[in-house]
Motif scaffolding. Structure first.
Motif, PDB file in Angstrom:
ATOM      1  N   THR A   6      -0.197 -10.706   7.555  1.00 24.51           N
ATOM      2  CA  THR A   6      -1.375  -9.957   7.417  1.00 24.51           C
ATOM      3  C   THR A   6      -2.046  -9.914   8.826  1.00 24.51           C
ATOM      4  OG1 THR A   6      -1.512  -9.990   5.063  1.00 24.51           O
ATOM      5  CG2 THR A   6      -3.448  -9.214   6.039  1.00 24.51           C
ATOM      6  N   PHE A   7      -2.369  -8.775   9.109  1.00 20.41           N
ATOM      7  CA  PHE A   7      -3.281  -8.619  10.388  1.00 20.41           C
ATOM      8  C   PHE A   7      -4.970  -8.373   9.691  1.00 20.41           C
ATOM      9  CE2 PHE A   7       0.778  -6.878  11.474  1.00 20.41           C
ATOM     10  CZ  PHE A   7       1.263  -7.798  12.335  1.00 20.41           C
ATOM     11  N   SER A  18      -1.793  -3.047   8.597  1.00 20.00           N
ATOM     12  CA  SER A  18      -2.681  -4.598   8.134  1.00 20.00           C
ATOM     13  C   SER A  18      -1.587  -5.173   7.510  1.00 20.00           C
ATOM     14  CB  SER A  18      -3.727  -3.929   7.078  1.00 20.00           C
ATOM     15  OG  SER A  18      -3.156  -3.575   5.946  1.00 20.00           O
ATOM     16  N   GLU A  19      -0.225  -4.955   7.193  1.00 19.87           N
ATOM     17  CA  GLU A  19       0.595  -5.889   6.671  1.00 19.87           C
ATOM     18  C   GLU A  19       2.178  -5.385   7.101  1.00 19.87           C
ATOM     19  OE1 GLU A  19      -1.403  -7.213   2.424  1.00 19.87           O
ATOM     20  OE2 GLU A  19       0.069  -6.067   2.623  1.00 19.87           O
ATOM     21  N   SER A  73      -1.216 -15.156   8.345  1.00 19.38           N
ATOM     22  CA  SER A  73      -2.205 -14.235   8.387  1.00 19.38           C
ATOM     23  C   SER A  73      -2.610 -14.411  10.050  1.00 19.38           C
ATOM     24  CB  SER A  73      -3.285 -14.541   7.658  1.00 19.38           C
ATOM     25  OG  SER A  73      -3.203 -14.021   6.503  1.00 19.38           O
TER      26      SER A  73
ATOM     27  N   PHE B  54     -11.355 -12.230   4.659  1.00 18.20           N
ATOM     28  CA  PHE B  54     -10.057 -12.800   4.147  1.00 18.20           C
ATOM     29  C   PHE B  54     -10.831 -13.663   3.062  1.00 18.20           C
ATOM     30  CE2 PHE B  54      -6.098 -15.532   5.154  1.00 18.20           C
ATOM     31  CZ  PHE B  54      -5.497 -15.004   3.765  1.00 18.20           C
ATOM     32  N   ASN B 140     -10.344  -4.525   5.373  1.00 13.32           N
ATOM     33  CA  ASN B 140      -9.180  -4.476   5.207  1.00 13.32           C
ATOM     34  C   ASN B 140      -8.657  -4.467   3.835  1.00 13.32           C
ATOM     35  OD1 ASN B 140      -6.446  -5.911   5.212  1.00 13.32           O
ATOM     36  ND2 ASN B 140      -7.004  -6.504   7.347  1.00 13.32           N
ATOM     37  N   PRO B 141      -7.458  -3.816   3.409  1.00 11.99           N
ATOM     38  CA  PRO B 141      -6.938  -3.442   2.105  1.00 11.99           C
ATOM     39  C   PRO B 141      -7.106  -4.609   1.353  1.00 11.99           C
ATOM     40  CG  PRO B 141      -5.424  -2.245   3.583  1.00 11.99           C
ATOM     41  CD  PRO B 141      -6.407  -3.179   4.341  1.00 11.99           C
ATOM     42  N   ALA B 142      -6.488  -5.883   2.164  1.00 16.70           N
ATOM     43  CA  ALA B 142      -6.474  -7.114   1.157  1.00 16.70           C
ATOM     44  C   ALA B 142      -7.444  -7.730   0.986  1.00 16.70           C
ATOM     45  CB  ALA B 142      -5.462  -7.932   2.009  1.00 16.70           C
TER      46      ALA B 142
END
Lengths: 81, 143
Positions: A6-7, A18-19, A73, B54, B140-142
């Motif tokens: 993951t970025f 993003s991934e 990450s 994150f 970020n989507p995550a």
């Protein structure tokens, strides 16, 4: 072995996603994964000196040996507050 | 050491946080800090900061900082709230309170947590100018 990556922050813009998932042979270190990753995302290679690396929720350095199930990450210096 | 941590997209209710403070009879110092978004980022005028995070790692790293703070032995409690998402100028993005017996310890601990946070907790900010204020908040989507 496939390792999801993951970025975070503007690294996602530089990577164009993003991934991603990187396929590496075992055993492979974080440095080995980065070498493969930088070929696909050269814009990130230019920032390697300031790149922070986490595996799961812990910081790791390039010598960390990846295991199946690890999630890497990559992100720039943090800026909370 | 008691601890409270929240990473939230909601505006910070500073009055509510202060009202919820608890401290034992031996405690003589409650120091809190509120970090407010400035209208200037470098030379540029901005209207907000977009914070991305994150979250699982941020929570873990905050707890590790609190573990280290507890080892100092002088702090009775720490409470920290970090807002993420779009935070307009003039609103608070960070609120932290440290309770200890004496003010020197409380000030030092509060400063220490903020300094360490800025080294290890994965939160990032992106300036928002008036021109791009109508765009959706960057995250970020995550996160």
């Amino acid at each position: 072995m496939t390792i999801p990556v993951t970025f975070w922050s503007y690294f996602a813009e530089l990577a164009g996603c993003s991934e991603t998932v990187v396929t590496v042979s075992e055993p492979t270190t974080v440095d080995g994964l980065l070498a493969a990753l930088y070929q696909a995302h050269p814009a990130l290679a230019e920032l390697r000196r300031s790149t922070l690396i986490a595996v799961g929720v812990e910081y790791q350095d390039g010598g960390y040996v990846l295991k199946p199930g690890d999630h890497v990450s990559l992100f720039p210096p943090v800026q909370g507050g | 050491m008691k601890r409270y941590l929240s990473i939230t997209r909601d505006p910070l209710d500073e009055a509510g946080l202060v009202a919820d403070r608890t401290l034992s009879s031996g405690m003589g110092a409650a120091v809190y800090f509120s970090g407010v978004v400035r209208g200037q980022e470098g030379a540029d005028a901005i209207v907000a900061l977009d914070y991305s995070c994150f979250v699982p790692m941020a929570e873990h790293q905050f707890q590790r900082l609190f573990d280290r703070l507890a080892q100092r032995g002088s702090v009775e409690s720490v409470r920290l709230v970090h807002r993420i998402g779009r935070v307009p100028v003039g609103e608070s993005s960070l609120w932290i309170e440290v309770v200890s017996a004496h003010r020197a310890e409380a000030f030092a601990a509060c400063q220490w947590v903020i300094d360490e946070m800025k080294q290890v907790v994965p939160i990032w900010k992106k300036p928002v100018t008036a021109a791009d204020a109508c765009l959706p908040s960057d995250s970020n989507p995550a996160s």
